[in-house]
Design a protein around this motif. Structure first.
Motif, mmCIF file in Angstrom:
data_model
loop_
_atom_site.group_PDB
_atom_site.id
_atom_site.type_symbol
_atom_site.label_atom_id
_atom_site.label_comp_id
_atom_site.label_asym_id
_atom_site.label_seq_id
_atom_site.Cartn_x
_atom_site.Cartn_y
_atom_site.Cartn_z
ATOM 1 N N ASN A 12 -7.027 3.311 -8.103
ATOM 2 C CA ASN A 12 -6.459 4.839 -8.267
ATOM 3 C C ASN A 12 -5.290 5.012 -7.363
ATOM 4 N N ARG A 13 -4.793 4.088 -6.807
ATOM 5 C CA ARG A 13 -3.341 4.209 -6.100
ATOM 6 C C ARG A 13 -2.187 4.047 -7.007
ATOM 7 N N LEU A 14 -2.513 3.575 -7.967
ATOM 8 C CA LEU A 14 -1.501 3.387 -9.156
ATOM 9 C C LEU A 14 -0.900 4.644 -10.014
ATOM 10 N N ASP A 15 0.176 4.742 -9.975
ATOM 11 C CA ASP A 15 0.626 5.808 -11.013
ATOM 12 C C ASP A 15 0.868 5.501 -12.417
ATOM 13 N N THR A 16 1.250 6.136 -13.230
ATOM 14 C CA THR A 16 1.473 5.884 -14.657
ATOM 15 C C THR A 16 2.660 4.812 -14.942
ATOM 16 N N GLU A 17 3.747 4.958 -14.232
ATOM 17 C CA GLU A 17 4.756 4.343 -14.320
ATOM 18 C C GLU A 17 4.496 2.742 -13.767
ATOM 19 N N LEU A 18 3.684 2.645 -12.788
ATOM 20 C CA LEU A 18 3.350 1.254 -12.158
ATOM 21 C C LEU A 18 2.432 0.753 -12.939
ATOM 22 N N THR A 19 1.498 1.440 -13.594
ATOM 23 C CA THR A 19 0.303 0.854 -14.471
ATOM 24 C C THR A 19 1.035 0.239 -15.737
ATOM 25 N N THR A 20 1.943 0.862 -16.517
ATOM 26 C CA THR A 20 2.570 0.466 -17.447
ATOM 27 C C THR A 20 3.346 -0.628 -17.362
ATOM 28 N N ALA A 21 4.112 -0.719 -16.028
ATOM 29 C CA ALA A 21 4.894 -1.859 -15.816
ATOM 30 C C ALA A 21 3.958 -3.072 -15.395
ATOM 31 N N GLN A 22 3.064 -2.845 -14.608
ATOM 32 C CA GLN A 22 2.086 -4.020 -14.390
ATOM 33 C C GLN A 22 1.468 -4.437 -15.643
ATOM 34 N N ASP B 83 1.025 -1.354 0.036
ATOM 35 C CA ASP B 83 0.056 0.052 -0.038
ATOM 36 C C ASP B 83 0.903 1.333 0.058
ATOM 37 N N ILE B 84 1.948 1.456 -0.857
ATOM 38 C CA ILE B 84 2.575 2.552 -1.157
ATOM 39 C C ILE B 84 2.827 2.622 -2.527
ATOM 40 N N VAL B 85 2.577 3.787 -3.229
ATOM 41 C CA VAL B 85 2.668 3.823 -4.422
ATOM 42 C C VAL B 85 3.128 5.571 -4.525
ATOM 43 N N GLU B 86 4.214 5.805 -5.393
ATOM 44 C CA GLU B 86 4.831 7.157 -5.525
ATOM 45 C C GLU B 86 3.942 8.333 -5.847
ATOM 46 N N GLY B 87 3.058 7.959 -6.846
ATOM 47 C CA GLY B 87 2.142 8.845 -7.402
ATOM 48 C C GLY B 87 1.197 9.503 -6.494
ATOM 49 N N SER B 88 0.534 8.514 -6.122
ATOM 50 C CA SER B 88 -0.531 8.820 -5.228
ATOM 51 C C SER B 88 0.013 9.312 -3.709
ATOM 52 N N ALA B 89 1.302 8.860 -3.415
ATOM 53 C CA ALA B 89 1.790 9.453 -2.078
ATOM 54 C C ALA B 89 2.229 10.783 -2.025
ATOM 55 N N LEU B 90 2.792 11.142 -3.328
ATOM 56 C CA LEU B 90 3.013 12.566 -3.567
ATOM 57 C C LEU B 90 1.855 13.525 -3.475
ATOM 58 N N GLU B 91 0.944 13.071 -4.222
ATOM 59 C CA GLU B 91 -0.390 13.679 -4.657
ATOM 60 C C GLU B 91 -1.153 14.051 -3.097
ATOM 61 N N SER B 92 -1.004 13.045 -2.167
ATOM 62 C CA SER B 92 -1.809 13.119 -0.906
ATOM 63 C C SER B 92 -0.703 13.881 0.139
ATOM 64 N N ILE B 93 0.302 14.455 -0.047
ATOM 65 C CA ILE B 93 1.210 14.814 1.003
ATOM 66 C C ILE B 93 0.522 15.951 1.600
ATOM 67 N N ALA B 94 -0.020 17.014 0.939
ATOM 68 C CA ALA B 94 -0.924 18.289 1.424
ATOM 69 C C ALA B 94 -1.766 17.929 2.244
ATOM 70 N N ASP B 95 -2.849 16.755 1.790
ATOM 71 C CA ASP B 95 -3.819 16.509 2.878
ATOM 72 C C ASP B 95 -3.427 15.639 4.030
ATOM 73 N N SER B 96 -2.422 14.750 3.681
ATOM 74 C CA SER B 96 -1.936 14.229 4.983
ATOM 75 C C SER B 96 -1.248 15.040 5.980
ATOM 76 N N GLN B 97 -0.577 15.709 5.515
ATOM 77 C CA GLN B 97 -0.054 16.955 6.334
ATOM 78 C C GLN B 97 -0.937 17.686 7.316
ATOM 79 N N SER B 98 -2.076 18.100 6.404
ATOM 80 C CA SER B 98 -3.214 18.886 7.134
ATOM 81 C C SER B 98 -3.762 17.830 8.342
ATOM 82 N N VAL B 99 -4.080 16.773 8.214
ATOM 83 C CA VAL B 99 -4.629 15.785 8.901
ATOM 84 C C VAL B 99 -3.861 16.044 10.303
#
Length: 206
Positions: A126-136, A24-40
């Motif tokens: 929705n957790r997968l970023d483009t790079e991982l989607t292509t590789a998968q 349960d860790i993906v670069e794309g979604s992790a970077l996108e959610s940083i602001a929300d996570s920090q707000s929490v």
């Protein structure tokens, strides 16, 4: 997480790695959610009257979904200041400047580690970023999607039995379990428990 993958990559140059797994860790979604996570984290209470009240707060905010597991993990996250005063043991706000660096390049590093058995367990497409989607799609790693309802940010705590099953199955499929254990009819979960407990522990069949 990125450091762990980097260590695995370095070890692969000296040793034959049999498996690599991300939960349960993906670069794309992790970077996108940083602001929300920090707000929490900024909005969370600094102190609680008890560990139980901290668990109640996390459950209400849907940060965690498994109360019994929270009863195990939360005490280690809290520090008691008085008879009815508990605070977070780690000041996560001090780590904010490093968050982006923890995740940048994670997908590329994961994909570049030369190991045959490679698995990613996530809570949704929705957790997968483009790079991982292509590789998968190219078959470079096995993707396991958690069932509907197991989609939080703490899969290993919200659904420990399910995650243990996935990890144990991964261990067996990649030859990390002793063949004599498999011949004796042990389940994947029992093999995982034996691995975690050490070679001296013996688990009987159920």
């Amino acid at each position: 997480v990125k450091m762990c993958i980097s260590v695995a990559k370095q070890l692969s140059s000296k040793y034959k790695l049999l498996g690599l797994m991300l939960i349960d860790i993906v670069e794309g979604s992790a970077l996108e959610s940083i602001a929300d996570s920090q707000s929490v984290i900024k909005c969370r209470p600094k102190r609680f009257s008890s560990v139980q009240s901290a668990i109640d707060w996390a459950m209400k905010r849907k940060i965690i979904k498994n109360r019994s597991q929270a009863a195990i993990t939360f005490p280690g996250q809290m520090r008691q200041l008085g008879s009815e005063c508990f605070e977070w043991r780690t000041d996560l706000e001090m780590t904010f400047p490093f968050w982006k660096g923890w995740f940048q390049g994670l997908s590329a590093n994961f994909l570049s580690v030369p190991v045959t058995g490679k698995l990613l367990l996530v809570g949704g497409w929705n957790r997968l970023d483009t790079e991982l989607t292509t590789a998968q799609m190219q078959g470079k790693f096995k993707l396991v999607m958690a069932p509907m309802g197991i989609d939080g940010h703490f899969l290993h705590e919200d659904a420990p039995d399910y995650v243990a099953h996935i990890v144990a199955d991964f261990i067996v499929r990649n030859g990390l379990a002793h063949s004599n254990q498999q011949r004796e009819g042990f389940t994947a979960q029992q093999i995982l428990a034996m691995k975690a407990a050490g070679p001296r522990v013996r688990i009987g069949r159920t």
